[in-house]
Motif scaffolding. Structure first.
Motif, short mmCIF file in Angstrom:
data_model
loop_
_atom_site.label_atom_id
_atom_site.label_comp_id
_atom_site.label_asym_id
_atom_site.label_seq_id
_atom_site.Cartn_x
_atom_site.Cartn_y
_atom_site.Cartn_z
N PHE A 138 0.98 -1.28 0.07
CA PHE A 138 0.02 0.00 -0.04
C PHE A 138 0.82 1.24 0.17
CE2 PHE A 138 -2.40 3.29 2.41
CZ PHE A 138 -3.40 3.66 1.48
N HIS A 139 1.97 1.07 0.56
CA HIS A 139 2.92 2.37 0.64
C HIS A 139 3.76 2.61 -0.34
CE1 HIS A 139 1.47 2.96 4.59
NE2 HIS A 139 1.45 1.59 5.14
N ARG A 140 3.87 1.80 -1.24
CA ARG A 140 4.71 1.81 -2.70
C ARG A 140 4.58 3.26 -3.40
NH1 ARG A 140 7.92 -1.15 -5.61
NH2 ARG A 140 7.30 -3.21 -4.30
N TYR A 141 3.13 3.56 -3.60
CA TYR A 141 2.93 4.56 -4.20
C TYR A 141 2.01 5.60 -3.45
CZ TYR A 141 4.43 1.91 -8.21
OH TYR A 141 5.06 1.31 -9.14
N ALA A 142 2.19 7.18 -3.39
CA ALA A 142 1.09 7.98 -2.93
C ALA A 142 -0.34 7.80 -3.42
CB ALA A 142 1.63 9.35 -3.38
N VAL A 143 -1.26 7.99 -2.70
CA VAL A 143 -2.43 7.76 -2.82
C VAL A 143 -2.75 9.05 -3.67
CG1 VAL A 143 -3.25 6.09 -1.24
CG2 VAL A 143 -3.27 8.53 -0.67
N PRO A 144 -3.87 8.97 -4.75
CA PRO A 144 -4.58 7.76 -5.39
C PRO A 144 -3.42 7.04 -6.20
CG PRO A 144 -5.18 9.56 -6.52
CD PRO A 144 -4.55 10.07 -5.46
N PHE A 145 -3.50 5.70 -6.10
CA PHE A 145 -2.87 4.98 -7.22
C PHE A 145 -3.90 3.95 -7.90
CE2 PHE A 145 -1.98 2.71 -3.07
CZ PHE A 145 -2.37 1.58 -3.45
N ILE A 146 -3.17 3.31 -8.82
CA ILE A 146 -4.34 2.57 -9.47
C ILE A 146 -3.86 0.90 -9.59
CG2 ILE A 146 -4.90 1.99 -12.07
CD1 ILE A 146 -5.86 4.51 -11.14
N LEU A 147 -5.11 0.19 -9.44
CA LEU A 147 -5.08 -1.37 -9.67
C LEU A 147 -5.73 -1.34 -11.13
CD1 LEU A 147 -6.05 -2.65 -6.11
CD2 LEU A 147 -3.80 -2.12 -6.96
N LYS A 148 -4.85 -2.23 -11.78
CA LYS A 148 -5.33 -2.40 -13.14
C LYS A 148 -5.34 -3.96 -13.58
CE LYS A 148 -3.07 -0.35 -16.57
NZ LYS A 148 -2.78 0.39 -17.43
N PRO A 149 -6.32 -4.31 -14.18
CA PRO A 149 -6.07 -5.80 -14.72
C PRO A 149 -4.76 -6.27 -15.80
CG PRO A 149 -8.45 -5.20 -15.07
CD PRO A 149 -7.55 -3.98 -14.59
N ARG A 150 -4.11 -7.27 -15.19
CA ARG A 150 -3.14 -7.55 -16.24
C ARG A 150 -3.42 -7.63 -17.68
NH1 ARG A 150 1.44 -11.33 -13.50
NH2 ARG A 150 1.97 -11.56 -15.76
N CYS A 151 -4.59 -8.36 -17.52
CA CYS A 151 -5.21 -8.87 -19.14
C CYS A 151 -6.62 -7.91 -19.21
CB CYS A 151 -5.38 -10.11 -19.08
SG CYS A 151 -3.68 -11.10 -19.05
N GLY A 152 -6.64 -7.28 -20.18
CA GLY A 152 -7.96 -6.48 -20.48
C GLY A 152 -7.62 -5.47 -21.17
N TYR A 153 -8.76 -4.64 -21.65
CA TYR A 153 -8.61 -3.44 -22.48
C TYR A 153 -9.44 -2.21 -21.96
CZ TYR A 153 -12.94 -5.24 -24.22
OH TYR A 153 -14.31 -5.80 -24.33
N GLY A 154 -9.08 -1.09 -22.62
CA GLY A 154 -9.85 0.12 -22.12
C GLY A 154 -9.65 0.28 -20.45
N SER A 155 -10.69 0.69 -19.94
CA SER A 155 -10.22 1.04 -18.44
C SER A 155 -11.24 -0.08 -17.74
CB SER A 155 -11.19 2.58 -18.37
OG SER A 155 -12.43 2.63 -18.46
N LYS A 156 -11.65 -1.04 -18.24
CA LYS A 156 -12.31 -2.21 -17.66
C LYS A 156 -11.84 -2.63 -16.68
CE LYS A 156 -15.68 -3.17 -21.41
NZ LYS A 156 -16.11 -4.21 -22.29
N GLY A 157 -12.39 -2.65 -15.43
CA GLY A 157 -11.67 -3.49 -14.20
C GLY A 157 -10.80 -2.50 -13.44
#
Length: 320
Positions: A138-157
């Motif tokens: 949690f402390h790796r990046y300042a908030v806000p940060f992003i969690l994104k699917p490794r596999c997917g497209y657009g901004s889904k998930g």
């Protein structure tokens, strides 16, 4: 101009019918394939074929039969899963004698897993990469940060993490399914740049637009913009990834520098908008891959585009 037969998959979706729309009026025989029976695909294609699910065992034999039945000259994937399946079966498909609008095989594979894509950016020490991690911290990046699917497209998930409670909900998925990423720029400084590259990955043409994404992950509004240094950026990224043909690059502006969100190694959702402004990448593909003509930078008109929902009406032939 030869009356080519061109197949476009995913003809019910915004990319598929956008490609078909861009190719209308050139005298081509257009075949749209879709898994859905009740769609507007008939309006954009001369022939519509109902396809099995792309990941099924029946799909490739079915596609080979359609290619043979209609003597297809060029096949264009209109959805990401088709691009992936075609890429995995590239050698079999090319034995048909048809051209398949597929990008660099390695680039397609990298883009299907955003972590592997990031690792390639890091290996090349690209200044356009966005810091990412698959180690839950949690402390790796300042908030806000992003969690994104490794596999997917657009901004889904995609999840915007602003506190520990949100992070805790998804922490167990970081690594296998999700990756962490620094939050850069803002949604008001997001750009889509599409380029056409030759077989040696030289940039032959490009168009830049400032865009706003819809909740479904495709371009909702777009404005043509002139970006002084963007060709230099695209050339630098092309030296790393070696794209071929139509390729879409998505950026955010962050602290006066460009940060690459992702590459779509195919014709992407704003293709009909780009075509309206003079950048017809589907027609460029016909010229380059079928007619063996060099692509040149077209004149790009300026302006803006807004997408909206439209009704497609089919009347019964009841004599009324």
């Amino acid at each position: 101009m030869k009356n080519y037969t061109i197949l476009v998959s995913g003809a019910s979706g915004i990319v598929g019918y956008g490609i078909l729309k861009s190719l209308k009026g050139y005298g081509y025989r257009l075949i749209g394939t879709t898994i859905y029976e009740n769609t507007p695909a008939d309006y954009f294609a001369d022939i519509v074929e109902i396809a099995p699910i792309s990941t099924s065992e029946q799909y490739i034999p079915w596609l080979l039969d359609v290619i043979e039945k209609y003597k297809v000259d060029l096949a264009i994937p209109g959805i990401e899963i088709d691009m992936s399946v075609w890429n995995k079966n590239r050698n079999i498909l090319l034995q048909t004698g048809a051209e398949f609008l597929l990008n660099n095989e390695r680039l397609i594979s990298l883009c299907l897993d955003k972590w592997h894509f990031y690792e390639r950016m890091k290996e090349a020490d690209s200044k356009y990469r966005i810091s990412s991690s698959i180690e839950p911290d949690f402390h790796r990046y300042a908030v806000p940060f992003i969690l994104k699917p490794r596999c997917g497209y657009g901004s889904k998930g995609l999840v915007k993490v602003e506190n520990k409670n949100t992070f805790a909900q998804f922490e167990s998925e970081i690594g296998d399914r999700l990756m962490m990423q620094e939050y850069v720029g803002s949604s008001s400084e997001e750009y889509t740049v599409s380029a056409f590259l030759d077989m040696d990955s030289n940039v032959k043409a490009l168009i830049s637009m400032k865009r706003k994404l819809s909740d479904l992950g495709f371009t909702e509004t777009a404005e043509v913009v002139h970006l002084e240094d963007i060709r230099e950026v695209i050339v630098a990224l092309s030296n790393i990834f070696k794209p071929i043909g139509p390729t879409n690059f998505q950026f955010r502006r962050h602290n006066e520098s460009w940060k690459l969100l992702e590459i779509n190694p195919r014709i992407s959702s704003a293709t009909s908008i780009r075509s309206a402004f003079g950048f017809n990448e589907a027609q460029m593909s016909v010229a380059y891959f079928l007619e063996k003509r060099q692509v040149q930078q077209p004149r790009i008109r300026t302006g803006r585009a807004v997408r909206y929902t439209e009704d497609f009406i089919v009347f019964n032939n009841d004599g009324a």
